[in-house]
Write an enzyme that holds these catalytic residues in place. Structure first.
Site, PDB file in Angstrom:
ATOM      1  N   ARG A  77      -7.931 -20.380  -1.590  1.00 53.98           N
ATOM      2  CA  ARG A  77      -6.904 -20.219  -0.560  1.00 53.98           C
ATOM      3  C   ARG A  77      -5.836 -21.308  -0.636  1.00 53.98           C
ATOM      4  O   ARG A  77      -6.109 -22.481  -0.357  1.00 53.98           O
ATOM      5  CB  ARG A  77      -7.557 -20.218   0.829  1.00 53.98           C
ATOM      6  CG  ARG A  77      -6.582 -19.842   1.925  1.00 53.98           C
ATOM      7  CD  ARG A  77      -7.227 -19.807   3.301  1.00 53.98           C
ATOM      8  NE  ARG A  77      -6.268 -19.355   4.294  1.00 53.98           N
ATOM      9  CZ  ARG A  77      -5.283 -20.099   4.793  1.00 53.98           C
ATOM     10  NH1 ARG A  77      -5.141 -21.345   4.398  1.00 53.98           N
ATOM     11  NH2 ARG A  77      -4.448 -19.594   5.686  1.00 53.98           N
ATOM     12  N   ARG A 136       7.861   4.003  -5.020  1.00 54.84           N
ATOM     13  CA  ARG A 136       7.969   2.975  -3.973  1.00 54.84           C
ATOM     14  C   ARG A 136       6.916   1.889  -4.157  1.00 54.84           C
ATOM     15  O   ARG A 136       7.175   0.714  -3.892  1.00 54.84           O
ATOM     16  CB  ARG A 136       7.858   3.614  -2.579  1.00 54.84           C
ATOM     17  CG  ARG A 136       8.204   2.622  -1.463  1.00 54.84           C
ATOM     18  CD  ARG A 136       8.263   3.267  -0.102  1.00 54.84           C
ATOM     19  NE  ARG A 136       6.987   3.873   0.241  1.00 54.84           N
ATOM     20  CZ  ARG A 136       6.806   4.687   1.290  1.00 54.84           C
ATOM     21  NH1 ARG A 136       7.830   4.989   2.067  1.00 54.84           N
ATOM     22  NH2 ARG A 136       5.623   5.191   1.538  1.00 54.84           N
ATOM     23  N   LEU A 192      11.510   1.128   6.630  1.00 53.67           N
ATOM     24  CA  LEU A 192      10.896   1.612   5.400  1.00 53.67           C
ATOM     25  C   LEU A 192      11.605   2.898   4.979  1.00 53.67           C
ATOM     26  O   LEU A 192      11.829   3.782   5.808  1.00 53.67           O
ATOM     27  CB  LEU A 192       9.407   1.902   5.625  1.00 53.67           C
ATOM     28  CG  LEU A 192       8.663   2.276   4.350  1.00 53.67           C
ATOM     29  CD1 LEU A 192       8.462   1.049   3.462  1.00 53.67           C
ATOM     30  CD2 LEU A 192       7.319   2.898   4.675  1.00 53.67           C
ATOM     31  N   LYS A 210       6.596  -2.077   1.673  1.00 55.58           N
ATOM     32  CA  LYS A 210       5.465  -1.481   2.403  1.00 55.58           C
ATOM     33  C   LYS A 210       4.244  -2.402   2.304  1.00 55.58           C
ATOM     34  O   LYS A 210       3.312  -2.145   1.542  1.00 55.58           O
ATOM     35  CB  LYS A 210       5.165  -0.081   1.866  1.00 55.58           C
ATOM     36  CG  LYS A 210       4.279   0.749   2.808  1.00 55.58           C
ATOM     37  CD  LYS A 210       4.300   2.194   2.392  1.00 55.58           C
ATOM     38  CE  LYS A 210       3.254   3.028   3.112  1.00 55.58           C
ATOM     39  NZ  LYS A 210       3.470   3.179   4.545  1.00 55.58           N
ATOM     40  N   TYR A 229       0.831  -1.205   0.000  1.00 54.76           N
ATOM     41  CA  TYR A 229       0.000   0.000   0.000  1.00 54.76           C
ATOM     42  C   TYR A 229       0.860   1.247   0.000  1.00 54.76           C
ATOM     43  O   TYR A 229       2.081   1.183   0.216  1.00 54.76           O
ATOM     44  CB  TYR A 229      -0.950   0.002   1.202  1.00 54.76           C
ATOM     45  CG  TYR A 229      -0.283   0.310   2.524  1.00 54.76           C
ATOM     46  CD1 TYR A 229       0.523  -0.628   3.159  1.00 54.76           C
ATOM     47  CD2 TYR A 229      -0.445   1.560   3.133  1.00 54.76           C
ATOM     48  CE1 TYR A 229       1.138  -0.346   4.365  1.00 54.76           C
ATOM     49  CE2 TYR A 229       0.173   1.852   4.343  1.00 54.76           C
ATOM     50  CZ  TYR A 229       0.952   0.903   4.958  1.00 54.76           C
ATOM     51  OH  TYR A 229       1.569   1.186   6.152  1.00 54.76           O
TER      52      TYR A 229
HETATM   53  N1  PLP Z   1       8.033   3.762   8.519  1.00 56.63           N
HETATM   54  C1  PLP Z   1       6.913   3.024   8.559  1.00 56.63           C
HETATM   55  C2  PLP Z   1       6.939   1.695   9.211  1.00 56.63           C
HETATM   56  C3  PLP Z   1       5.727   3.528   7.983  1.00 56.63           C
HETATM   57  O1  PLP Z   1       4.596   2.798   8.012  1.00 56.63           O
HETATM   58  C4  PLP Z   1       5.743   4.818   7.394  1.00 56.63           C
HETATM   59  C5  PLP Z   1       4.541   5.394   6.786  1.00 56.63           C
HETATM   60  O2  PLP Z   1       3.460   4.912   6.898  1.00 56.63           O
HETATM   61  C6  PLP Z   1       6.932   5.536   7.390  1.00 56.63           C
HETATM   62  C7  PLP Z   1       8.068   4.970   7.944  1.00 56.63           C
HETATM   63  C8  PLP Z   1       7.023   6.895   6.753  1.00 56.63           C
HETATM   64  O3  PLP Z   1       7.004   6.771   5.354  1.00 56.63           O
HETATM   65  P1  PLP Z   1       6.479   7.960   4.429  1.00 56.63           P
HETATM   66  O4  PLP Z   1       7.292   9.157   4.775  1.00 56.63           O
HETATM   67  O5  PLP Z   1       6.730   7.469   3.055  1.00 56.63           O
HETATM   68  O6  PLP Z   1       5.032   8.135   4.754  1.00 56.63           O
END
Ligand code: PLP
Length: 292
Positions: A101, A53, A204, A146, A34
């Site tokens: 499934r 991303r 992330l 993500k 997402y």
């Molecule tokens: N780290 C995690 C685990 C996240 O879920 C998010 C955003 O939801 C971020 C960092 C920040 O990412 P972004 O700046 O792309 O929203």
């Protein structure tokens, strides 16, 4: 009263009626990814970074893009318009699709694409600092993707909420902060060096994080990408979190240790202002284009 519209696999439907199949692999296996993009003054913020991303996350999991990038970008804009979003969030999710499934990838399943959009007022430039708690990082080893597998984030956020904190900073086995449950974590050391963890498989790579690194460089701040411990953070001059919905959000307390009086610090203020300046500029440019 305007009713919200959701997008599900090619259809714009009333939000209350929007649904996916019970055998969607997102529902059964968290087999999907997402993105969340902020809308400010009607504009999608850091759109290209989020689309980049999304493509990367899908690629890592060998899920096909559900439609061409340009088409997706158009639908995101249409969702902003249909839902009358001036300030808020657009959420889009892609799963491996619907199939009986079974764990291995299905032979022929079309990816599911769901998009929602909603108004949400963001705190402005002059924001009060928030508090964070720390919690062991219980996630898998590919946090750079993500995915919608957000159970560890849910548990961490619930813990923060029960402690009256804004965010939970997740901590690895060696005592170093990885990142927040839904944000990246930052400190400013007593020597005025901005520090955030290097973007490898353990965190992330935040799109907001990348923008902030640019703003830090433009403003001549010293910057280091490395891990920092909870103790180092508790001895820092400033701390903040970053994400698409918080931009730069100052932190004044980490667990039970106060690092400031609750006001945003000078570095945090400069970076938050830089974010808002860039967003205002984007909105102005769009207005100029539409009146040309
Ligand atoms: N780290 C995690 C685990 C996240 O879920 C998010 C955003 O939801 C971020 C960092 C920040 O990412 P972004 O700046 O792309 O929203």
């Amino acid at each position: 009263m305007m009713s919200r519209i959701a997008y599900v696999n090619g259809r714009y439907v009333p939000h209350s009626e929007a649904s996916v199949h019970v055998e969607d692999r997102g529902f059964q296996f968290a087999d999907g990814v997402y993105e969340v993009v902020a809308v400010y003054k009607g504009q999608l913020i850091d759109e290209q970074g989020h689309l980049d991303r999304l493509e990367r996350s899908l690629d890592e999991l060998r899920i096909a893009m559900p439609l061409a990038r340009a088409a997706l970008a158009q639908i995101l804009r249409r969702m902003v318009r249909l839902n009358l979003v001036r300030e808020g969030l657009v959420y889009f999710q892609v799963t491996r699709g619907v199939a009986p499934r079974d764990f291995p990838f299905p032979f022929a399943a079309a990816p599911t694409l769901v998009i929602t959009a909603r108004n949400k007022k963001f705190p402005g430039r002059d924001v009060k600092a928030v508090t964070v708690i720390t919690t062991p990082d219980q996630r898998w080893a590919r946090r750079d993707i993500k995915t919608v597998a957000l159970l560890p984030a849910t548990l961490a956020k619930q813990k923060a909420k029960e402690a009256g904190a804004f965010e939970a900073w997740q901590v690895d086995a060696d005592g170093y902060v990885t990142e927040g449950a839904s944000s990246n974590a930052w400190i400013v050391t007593k020597d005025n060096v901005i520090v955030t963890r290097q973007a490898d498989h353990n965190i992330l790579r935040g799109i907001t994080r990348m923008a902030i690194i640019e703003f830090a460089k433009e403003n001549g701040f010293k910057f280091e990408e490395r891990a920092f411990s909870v103790e180092e953070a508790q001895n820092a001059r400033e701390a903040f979190v970053s994400s698409a919905s918080t931009f730069v959000m100052p932190v004044w307390k980490i667990d039970n240790v106060a690092i400031s009086n609750g006001e945003i610090g000078p570095v945090g203020k400069t970076l938050r202002d830089a974010y808002f300046d860039a967003m205002d500029q984007l909105a102005n440019d769009a207005r100029t284009r539409s009146t040309d």
